[in-house]
Design a protein around this motif. Structure first.
Motif, PDB file in Angstrom:
ATOM      1  N   ASN A 189       1.236  -1.329  -0.398  1.00 40.93           N
ATOM      2  CA  ASN A 189       0.274   0.021   0.019  1.00 40.93           C
ATOM      3  C   ASN A 189       1.041   1.356  -0.017  1.00 40.93           C
ATOM      4  O   ASN A 189      -0.209   2.542   0.783  1.00 40.93           O
ATOM      5  N   GLN A 190       2.266   1.113  -0.220  1.00 40.56           N
ATOM      6  CA  GLN A 190       2.828   2.241  -0.660  1.00 40.56           C
ATOM      7  C   GLN A 190       2.640   2.851  -2.148  1.00 40.56           C
ATOM      8  O   GLN A 190       2.389   2.622  -3.384  1.00 40.56           O
ATOM      9  N   THR A 191       2.317   4.693  -2.375  1.00 38.94           N
ATOM     10  CA  THR A 191       2.932   4.685  -3.469  1.00 38.94           C
ATOM     11  C   THR A 191       4.501   5.338  -3.749  1.00 38.94           C
ATOM     12  O   THR A 191       5.254   5.037  -3.100  1.00 38.94           O
ATOM     13  N   LEU A 192       4.433   4.969  -4.935  1.00 43.86           N
ATOM     14  CA  LEU A 192       6.200   4.944  -6.169  1.00 43.86           C
ATOM     15  C   LEU A 192       6.326   6.334  -6.189  1.00 43.86           C
ATOM     16  O   LEU A 192       7.620   6.119  -6.616  1.00 43.86           O
ATOM     17  N   LEU A 193       4.578   7.549  -6.131  1.00 40.46           N
ATOM     18  CA  LEU A 193       5.735   8.522  -6.448  1.00 40.46           C
ATOM     19  C   LEU A 193       6.658   9.205  -5.908  1.00 40.46           C
ATOM     20  O   LEU A 193       6.580   8.480  -4.395  1.00 40.46           O
ATOM     21  N   ILE A 194       7.669  10.254  -6.384  1.00 42.51           N
ATOM     22  CA  ILE A 194       8.293  11.073  -5.097  1.00 42.51           C
ATOM     23  C   ILE A 194       7.923  11.875  -4.849  1.00 42.51           C
ATOM     24  O   ILE A 194       6.771  12.908  -6.096  1.00 42.51           O
TER      25      ILE A 194
END
Lengths: 344, 360
Positions: free
Chosen positions: A206-211
């Protein structure tokens, strides 16, 4: 973070990742008519999409440190720490750092059924390969799916996605290999140790890969987050062969260790046997007189009456006691008796 | 009343002399056979934070000779799979491979659990005599080295040749190749750099081994640039990149390679560094322009093509350097000779034609 030299986690205390007052309510957003306290879920109604993006993230370099768990010798890691939302910091009774080699050795010695957070594993993997996993199979490989959702449908080249995955997972333990499959838009990450895989599974689901430099960063919570699951065996024949070789190598190493241990034990046993012989010749009857033994018996019975469900067990009891008998060396039991007789 | 007893190993019980236990009859469902069983809960010491409890029933633990709490083997304290593997390795062929078979559906699980049998390797480890026998066998094999499994350990490294993947023959990778620093040469005189190109990576080498080896070479654990990917290995294209924190460290890396003589000169008089891991050699070239994940190909086609191109390149580069290769292969041929002599001793050598092939 980049230029400064960060202290090793052993030289500082663990940070509070989120203040308790900032934590969101543990009650999920209303999707039904009534709230089921037992399952912490809304019932009666459309259950909705259960997937979400975890607003917190573990920053290994910043957050890890010595917690109370390290000092007390707890062998398990903090699940909340892995998810980036432990509000206890150094007061936490679980470990607050990325699993390392020595932690792995300790855990492997301790148990085969608990994962690195101390949760029980199951006989089989779940049908969707999620969850804690199985105790029958060593699985060091994770399947990473839901990549488009975790990028909020942002278009990235294959190598950019791979690079982001590499960076995120590389921080969570020693990597064996990472493979991004373009045609299926998923990835496989293998770790050196199983407990790193267990840790990374919780840390990255459930983490985002966006930075932060992406323009979609502010809307990251609208995405769906990564799906991290256990991987099945690699069907590639070369990979299979490699796995087999690796396991054989491991088996040979363990064999050598067993042999060493066995030799040591044998020497000890021989010494003990000699000692016992000597003792027996010195005093042929039992070490305690009959009166003493009956005294112990009485004392046991009294204790058993006092605690109805609780049974106190001497870790070793011989024929004189009636309860369970784990196998242990006789020397230990003698010490036990001596200490109890001192009390009287 | 067999349910009154339990199988718990010494490690789980801990060091304290007296352990206080709570007994719960039919407290849980056994994780193996799904029958209810008597649960025992205890703490290893009064101050321990975690409660240990039995997770499987006594019958199942007896059948497998495992501890009810940690589910590791009672005598050797290792997982069941590993134990079975070890026993079948030692017994090598005499009784086939030993596996603890587990039932898939609930009825079978219960059916098996009611039988009074020992499953898989439990037959051996539950009997001290057989354990002794096994270990004696093992000792003999380890000292004489006559066993296949031990030899296999030393011959494990196989220089696999890239498969002829005609599917990817047409992929154009000139752009990729042009960015690789193949014409650079490793030496202290050249300008310092923090990035390096590594190639000739056997797919069996995991990243952590390379990482640890580099730490060993420069004698420093903390060489990685934490803000980006400091080590990328693309196993499909059999090459990768290293990025040090600073150019100084890169320089140190180069000089320590040269001091230990871990360099070779290619057929085109370019100097390459060597990182050796187990029996494999990885070659190093400084990479002034730096790299990204895309440098090693963006999809599987590019990866495979790149690996085959690099292999050709290595073969060309190693012309006249075969002496090293022969050195490298020497232990292999000896062990194979050993194998051959073993076979001849047994007089079961049915395929004599294969031996000359082996020695090549």
């Amino acid at each position: 973070m980049s230029g400064k030299t960060v202290k090793h986690w052993k030289e500082r205390s663990a940070k509070v990742q989120v203040r308790e007052s900032d934590l969101p309510s543990s009650i999920p957003p209303q999707t039904g008519l009534s709230f089921n306290l037992w399952y912490n879920k809304w019932s009666q109604g459309h259950s909705g999409n259960a997937r979400f993006v975890n607003p917190y993230r573990l920053e290994p370099n910043l957050h890890s440190g010595v917690s109370r768990g390290d000092l007390e010798g707890n062998k398990f890691f903090c699940l909340y720490f892995a998810k980036g939302l432990c509000c206890l910091g150094k007061k936490c009774t679980y470990k607050h750092h990325i699993p390392e080699e020595e932690d792995t050795i300790q855990l492997n010695l301790k148990t085969g059924v608990l994962d690195c957070f101390g949760r029980e594993k199951f006989g089989e993997f779940r049908d969707d390969m999620g969850g804690v996993g199985s105790f029958r199979k060593q699985n060091k490989t994770l399947y990473i799916g839901g990549l488009t959702g975790s990028l909020n449908n942002k278009n990235l080249s294959n190598s950019q996605i791979e690079s982001r995955l590499r960076f995120m997972f590389g921080r969570l333990g020693e990597i064996e290999r990472i493979r991004y499959v373009e045609s299926k838009n998923c990835a496989f990450v293998s770790f050196r140790f199983q407990c790193n895989a267990e840790f990374a599974k919780e840390a990255m689901s459930n983490q985002t890969l966006l930075i932060p430099s992406d323009k979609e960063w502010d809307a990251r919570k609208e995405g769906t987050g990564l799906l991290v699951k256990w991987a099945n065996d690699d069907p590639d024949p070369k990979a299979k062969k490699r796995m087999q070789q690796e396991s054989e190598k491991e088996a040979v190493n363990v064999m050598k260790k067993l042999l060493e241990k066995h030799d040591q034990n044998q020497n000890q046993d021989n010494n003990e046997a000699e000692n016992n012989k000597r003792k027996n010749t010195e005093e042929e009857s039992s070490i305690f007189s009959e009166g003493m033994l009956s005294k112990f018996k009485k004392r046991r019975q009294v204790i058993e009456k006092e605690t109805d469900k609780c049974i106190t067990l001497n870790t070793n009891s011989d024929s004189t006691t009636t309860s369970a008998v784990p196998v242990k060396s006789p020397l230990v039991s003698l010490q036990g008796y001596e200490s109890s007789s001192d009390e009287e | 009343m067999s349910e009154d007893l339990f199988n718990i190993c010494d490690q789980c019980l801990g060091d304290s002399k007296n352990v206080r236990m709570i007994k719960v009859p039919s407290g849980l469902e056994c994780k193996i056979c799904t029958y209810p069983f008597t649960v025992y809960k205890f703490k290893t010491s009064n101050r321990a934070s975690n409660i240990t409890k039995t997770l499987i029933c006594k019958r199942c633990s007896d059948q497998r000779n495992i501890c009810q709490c940690c589910m590791l083997d009672m005598t050797w304290h290792i997982p069941v799979n590993l134990r079975d593997q070890i026993i079948s390795l030692i017994n090598n062929g005499s009784s086939g491979t030993i596996v603890t078979k587990e039932a898939k559906n609930d009825i079978m699980k219960r059916y098996i659990s009611l039988k009074d049998i020992k499953l898989g390797g439990a037959e051996f480890t539950s009997d001290p005599k057989k354990v002794q026998e096994l270990l004696d066998n093992l000792k003999e094999e380890l000292t004489t080295g006559s066993n296949k499994s031990i030899i296999r350990e030393s011959t494990q490294k196989s220089t696999s040749i890239t498969e002829k993947n005609s599917k990817y023959e047409s992929v154009n990778i000139t752009n990729l190749i042009s960015k690789l620093p193949l014409s650079n040469s490793i030496s202290e005189s050249s300008e310092p750099t923090k990035s390096f190109f590594i190639y000739n990576i056997d797919p069996s080498i995991p990243e952590w081994k390379v990482r640890n080896r580099i730490s060993e070479i420069i004698n420093l654990k903390d060489w990685q640039d934490t803000s980006s990917n400091s080590l990328i290995i693309n196993h499909k294209s059999r090459c990768g990149g290293i990025r040090f924190k600073s150019a100084d460290l890169g320089n140190k890396f180069v000089s320590s390679l040269q001091e230990t003589g871990k360099v070779f000169t290619s057929s085109e008089c370019l100097i390459r560094g060597i990182i050796d891991i187990d029996q494999n050699q990885i070659f190093v070239i400084p990479w002034h322009s730096g790299f990204s994940t895309a440098s090693f190909g963006d999809n599987i086609g590019e990866n495979v093509k790149l690996s085959s191109r690099l292999e050709k390149f290595i073969r060309k580069e190693r012309i006249g350097k075969d002496s090293i290769l022969i050195d490298q292969q020497l232990p292999l041929t000896t062990s194979k000779r050993q194998l051959k002599s073993n076979k001849e001793n047994k007089k079961k050598n049915k395929k004599p034609k294969r031996i000359p092939n082996l020695q090549l």
